[in-house]
Design a protein around this motif. Structure first.
Motif, PDB file in Angstrom:
ATOM      1  N   PHE A 116     -14.625 -28.068  19.962  1.00  0.00           N
ATOM      2  CA  PHE A 116     -14.436 -28.300  21.387  1.00  0.00           C
ATOM      3  C   PHE A 116     -14.521 -26.953  22.088  1.00  0.00           C
ATOM      4  O   PHE A 116     -14.253 -25.907  21.482  1.00  0.00           O
ATOM      5  N   PRO A 117     -14.891 -26.948  23.341  1.00  0.00           N
ATOM      6  CA  PRO A 117     -14.964 -25.673  24.056  1.00  0.00           C
ATOM      7  C   PRO A 117     -13.560 -25.133  24.307  1.00  0.00           C
ATOM      8  O   PRO A 117     -12.637 -25.908  24.584  1.00  0.00           O
ATOM      9  N   VAL A 118     -13.395 -23.818  24.179  1.00  0.00           N
ATOM     10  CA  VAL A 118     -12.088 -23.219  24.461  1.00  0.00           C
ATOM     11  C   VAL A 118     -11.777 -23.360  25.947  1.00  0.00           C
ATOM     12  O   VAL A 118     -10.659 -23.610  26.341  1.00  0.00           O
ATOM     13  N   THR A 119     -12.782 -23.204  26.775  1.00  0.00           N
ATOM     14  CA  THR A 119     -12.636 -23.468  28.208  1.00  0.00           C
ATOM     15  C   THR A 119     -13.758 -24.411  28.589  1.00  0.00           C
ATOM     16  O   THR A 119     -14.753 -24.535  27.878  1.00  0.00           O
ATOM     17  N   GLY A 120     -13.595 -25.054  29.675  1.00  0.00           N
ATOM     18  CA  GLY A 120     -14.661 -25.975  30.042  1.00  0.00           C
ATOM     19  C   GLY A 120     -14.441 -26.587  31.398  1.00  0.00           C
ATOM     20  O   GLY A 120     -13.459 -26.328  32.079  1.00  0.00           O
ATOM     21  N   ASN A 121     -15.388 -27.396  31.753  1.00  0.00           N
ATOM     22  CA  ASN A 121     -15.345 -28.101  33.016  1.00  0.00           C
ATOM     23  C   ASN A 121     -14.708 -29.456  32.772  1.00  0.00           C
ATOM     24  O   ASN A 121     -15.365 -30.380  32.320  1.00  0.00           O
TER      25      ASN A 121
END
Length: 167
Positions: A85-90
């Motif tokens: 999963f992205p560490v940060t994301g939209n």
């Protein structure tokens, strides 16, 4: 293919009770380790306790694949698959960055997720986007996984099954 429900496991909070005093952690069988540049508190018995549950285990942690290198061997777990999963994301405000990736990985299969950062936003999002049974279980980062947490996880899969394992 394994048809048991998935159990997505976070490291920091459930397995590494970072908000706990070292003294009380040591009394309860935790040991301090240096892992990937961090100090972590880990309890060897958690590996056996997790594998005794009727789940297919999957890492859901920002440790990513490093959990198999630094965490799994110290608690007695085999190498586990890793949910990416992205560490940060939209994503929606208040929604954990892990949530969409976990739901995508599950692909409609029943799953439980144990983490110390689960919020109402995560519960609402999973309810909206995941068609199968789900248990989102928040672990206390000041205690780590306890026998009560293992009871909840076991009972959700096999009603009436009582946890009798060591933690």
């Amino acid at each position: 293919m394994d048809q048991r429900p998935l159990l997505f496991v976070d490291v920091d909070g459930p397995l590494n009770p970072y908000a706990r005093s070292r003294r009380s952690a040591y009394r309860d069988g935790y040991r301090k380790w240096r892992a990937n540049g961090f100090e972590v508190l880990l309890k060897h018995g958690h590996g056996a306790a997790l594998t005794a549950l009727p789940y297919e285990l999957v890492w859901a942690t920002t440790w990513g694949h490093e959990a198999n290198v630094h965490i799994a061997p110290r608690i007695g777990l085999p190498k586990l698959p890793v949910c990416e999963f992205p560490v940060t994301g939209n994503h929606a405000p208040g929604l954990h960055a892990k949530t969409p990736g976990i739901v995508e990985y599950a692909g409609g299969r029943p799953f439980a997720w144990v983490d110390d950062e689960i919020t109402r936003a995560d519960r609402d999002w999973v309810d909206m986007w995941h068609p199968g049974p789900v248990l989102l279980h928040r672990a206390d980062p000041a205690r780590g996984l306890t026998a009560k947490d293992f009871e909840v996880l076991a009972e959700w899969v096999v009603p009436g099954w009582r946890w009798e394992g060591a933690t």
